[in-house]
Design a protein around this motif. Structure first.
Motif, PDB file in Angstrom:
ATOM      1  N   GLY A 145       0.805  -1.214  -0.119  1.00 48.41           N
ATOM      2  CA  GLY A 145      -0.042   0.144   0.005  1.00 48.41           C
ATOM      3  C   GLY A 145       0.877   1.281  -0.074  1.00 48.41           C
ATOM      4  O   GLY A 145       2.195   1.147  -0.257  1.00 48.41           O
ATOM      5  N   ARG A 182      -7.979   6.599   6.455  1.00 47.74           N
ATOM      6  CA  ARG A 182      -8.173   6.256   4.786  1.00 47.74           C
ATOM      7  C   ARG A 182      -8.358   4.613   4.954  1.00 47.74           C
ATOM      8  O   ARG A 182      -8.999   4.079   4.385  1.00 47.74           O
ATOM      9  N   ASN A 183      -7.471   4.036   5.683  1.00 48.46           N
ATOM     10  CA  ASN A 183      -7.156   2.423   5.462  1.00 48.46           C
ATOM     11  C   ASN A 183      -8.611   2.043   6.251  1.00 48.46           C
ATOM     12  O   ASN A 183      -9.303   1.208   5.908  1.00 48.46           O
ATOM     13  N   GLU A 206     -11.547   2.641   4.024  1.00 46.00           N
ATOM     14  CA  GLU A 206     -11.862   1.307   2.851  1.00 46.00           C
ATOM     15  C   GLU A 206     -11.985   0.152   3.391  1.00 46.00           C
ATOM     16  O   GLU A 206     -12.907  -0.627   2.704  1.00 46.00           O
ATOM     17  N   LYS A 207     -11.667  -0.479   4.584  1.00 44.92           N
ATOM     18  CA  LYS A 207     -12.016  -1.545   5.172  1.00 44.92           C
ATOM     19  C   LYS A 207     -13.270  -1.395   5.550  1.00 44.92           C
ATOM     20  O   LYS A 207     -14.224  -2.585   5.463  1.00 44.92           O
TER      21      LYS A 207
END
Length: 537
Positions: free
Chosen positions: A424, A521-522, A525-526
């Protein structure tokens, strides 16, 4: 002999042979070494007449063509710093970069671009190709360059959205061309003639530039696309042995082949489906081996013929290629080799090697290039391919280059065999499958400003296009209007194509914001993984 001298020598070596072939539908329009040299000498004449000195920055904004290559060679031969830019980029952005580097001259291929750019930049510094190549020739050899001389500068976007000019030295490029030429030699099948090489990606990109220079340095013809909307016919005309790709095209080829076979149905689709299923199994039964053997004998050769009868392999870079797609091309007998790198690494850090490429990984470090993973999981790189500095950005240079190591911003894993996997981004920068760098912050801010009370997060890293997640807003019409307003002045790769309206705001409580109200952000997204997949399905 440095790479500039070597390319100029090729103009004489291949005086009677084509060096650039423009693919126009079913025709190949040839430019021989001698013809290319005449164009270079005319351009050198104009550069001299306009007082261009060693170290001056000269912008180059045009479609791929033989004249693009000639302009590039002329700038390099004059001792100036060539600054290529994407001709489909917004004019105001082009003007900003040209002002930043204080371009002494700008070469463009159309009067339309000259007029548009002249309205926001120094009109007296802009020259069209027609004027450039109609100038009287100047008979002179390339200026002598030292290994530390700056030869070119390529702009890239940082996480702040501000472009940064990445400078390359002569030594950077000399090192990289030696690596690419060795890599090509190791991959191609033995032959007595020239390689048939096709190219469709803009020359202003770092990887494209290395591809152009590699072929010119070895005096091997390069077939250049002139219409991205007609790639299928152009590929049929070019019939290449290999070409450089971004993942988007390979994904389309794979999907297109599967869809066509499915539409036809019958025994061919059944044989194909059985062979694919068998290939993907780690442990194959006798029936699986038989199904795969039938596919390899009866189905895959026909697919190869449709894609390209001369294709030996494909090269893919700019963004990670999905493991599934890489396996599919390997299965049908056209290996897809990955390269990984950044503008700051003179385009390449790792490269797949024939016989040891692993789907899902992006190859192994080039000879002479060192890599390591930091405690935070970031890939660090050191070697002759690392750029010396950003143009007039000492703070940014100091941040990226520390203790001799370039900090890539990519989160990676490295196996004991030195196979590299991209996990990533340490930073927020998005790199869609097209390979362009997109800073999400400025775009998110504009959307949020158009929708009071809304929270916005863009998605699109290693994806075909950009999408957005909106929270705190329920009006589809208002959201679409905001997106349409944003997209109106943006190049294709920065446009938002689809969106999802989240049922609840991003907050500290639901784990989607940090304590100081910044997006995780991660985590977002998850949290919305299935909805995001729906946007791309």
């Amino acid at each position: 002999m440095n790479f500039i001298e070597r390319m100029h020598e090729s103009l004489d070596t291949a005086a009677s042979r084509p060096l650039i072939l423009e693919v126009k539908g079913k025709q190949l329009v040839e430019t021989t070494g001698a013809q290319l040299k005449q164009l270079v000498l005319s351009a050198r004449g104009l550069l001299a007449a306009r007082g261009i000195q060693p170290g001056d920055r000269v912008g180059l904004i045009a479609h791929n063509a033989a004249r693009w290559a000639a302009a590039d060679l002329a700038i390099l031969g004059a001792g100036a710093i060539c600054v290529p830019m994407y001709d489909r980029q917004a004019v105001n952005e082009l003007a900003g970069m040209l002002s930043n580097c204080d371009a002494a001259l700008v070469l463009v291929d159309t009067a339309k671009l000259r007029d548009e750019l002249g309205a926001v930049f120094h009109a007296d510094r802009i020259v069209t190709f027609d004027e450039l190549f109609a100038h009287a020739q100047i008979a002179t050899k390339p200026r002598t360059r030292s290994k530390d001389d700056r030869a070119t500068m390529i702009y890239t976007s940082g996480t702040s959205g501000e472009p940064k000019g990445v400078l390359y030295t002569v030594e950077n490029v000399d090192f990289m061309l030696a690596q690419t030429l060795a890599g090509i030699e190791a991959m191609v099948a033995p032959r007595t003639g020239e390689d048939r090489v096709f190219h469709y990606l803009p020359f202003c990109f770092a990887g494209s530039r290395i591809q152009l220079w590699s072929q010119l340095a070895r005096a091997n013809p390069l077939m250049v696309s002139t219409d991205l909307n007609n790639l299928v016919e152009e590929l049929g005309t070019a019939q290449p042995n290999y070409f450089l790709n971004v993942p988007t095209l390979l994904e389309r080829i794979k999907t297109g082949v599967g869809n066509k076979l499915k539409e036809r149905g019958g025994i061919a689709y059944k044989l194909y489906s059985n062979a694919v299923a068998a290939y993907l199994k780690p442990n194959r039964s006798l029936a699986d081996k038989l199904a795969l053997a039938v596919g390899e004998r009866l189905v895959f050769p026909k697919i190869r013929q449709q894609i390209g009868k001369n294709l030996e392999f494909l090269i893919c870079g700019s963004a990670p290629l999905s493991e599934e797609t890489q396996r599919w091309f390997n299965m049908i007998g056209i290996p897809a080799y990955q390269v990984y790198g950044l503008t700051e690494t003179t385009a390449i850090v790792t490269m797949d090697k024939k016989g040891v490429a692993r789907p899902g990984y992006v190859g192994r470090p080039l000879d002479g290039v060192q890599v390591k993973i930091s405690d935070e999981g970031e890939l660090l790189v050191r070697g002759p391919n690392i750029f010396p500095e950003y143009w007039n950005r000492p703070d940014a240079t100091a941040t990226s280059l520390r203790d001799g190591w370039f900090h890539t911003g990519d989160m990676c894993e490295l196996t004991p065999d030195q196979d590299l996997r991209i996990v990533g981004r340490l930073k927020d920068l998005l790199v869609p499958e097209s390979g362009h760098n997109v800073a999400p912050g400025p775009l998110e801010e504009k959307l949020a400003n158009a929708l009071p009370g809304a929270q916005v997060m863009l998605v699109g890293h290693a994806r075909p296009f950009l999408t957005a997640i909106f929270a705190g807003v329920k009006d589809d019409g208002a959201v679409q209007a905001a997106i349409d307003g944003l997209n109106a002045d943006l190049p294709h790769y920065r446009r938002v194509r689809k969106y999802y309206l989240a049922p609840e705001p991003f907050s500290v409580e639901n784990g989607l914001l940090t304590a100081n109200q910044k997006l995780k952000r991660n985590a977002v997204e998850k949290h919305y993984a299935s909805q995001i997949e729906g946007l791309y399905s």
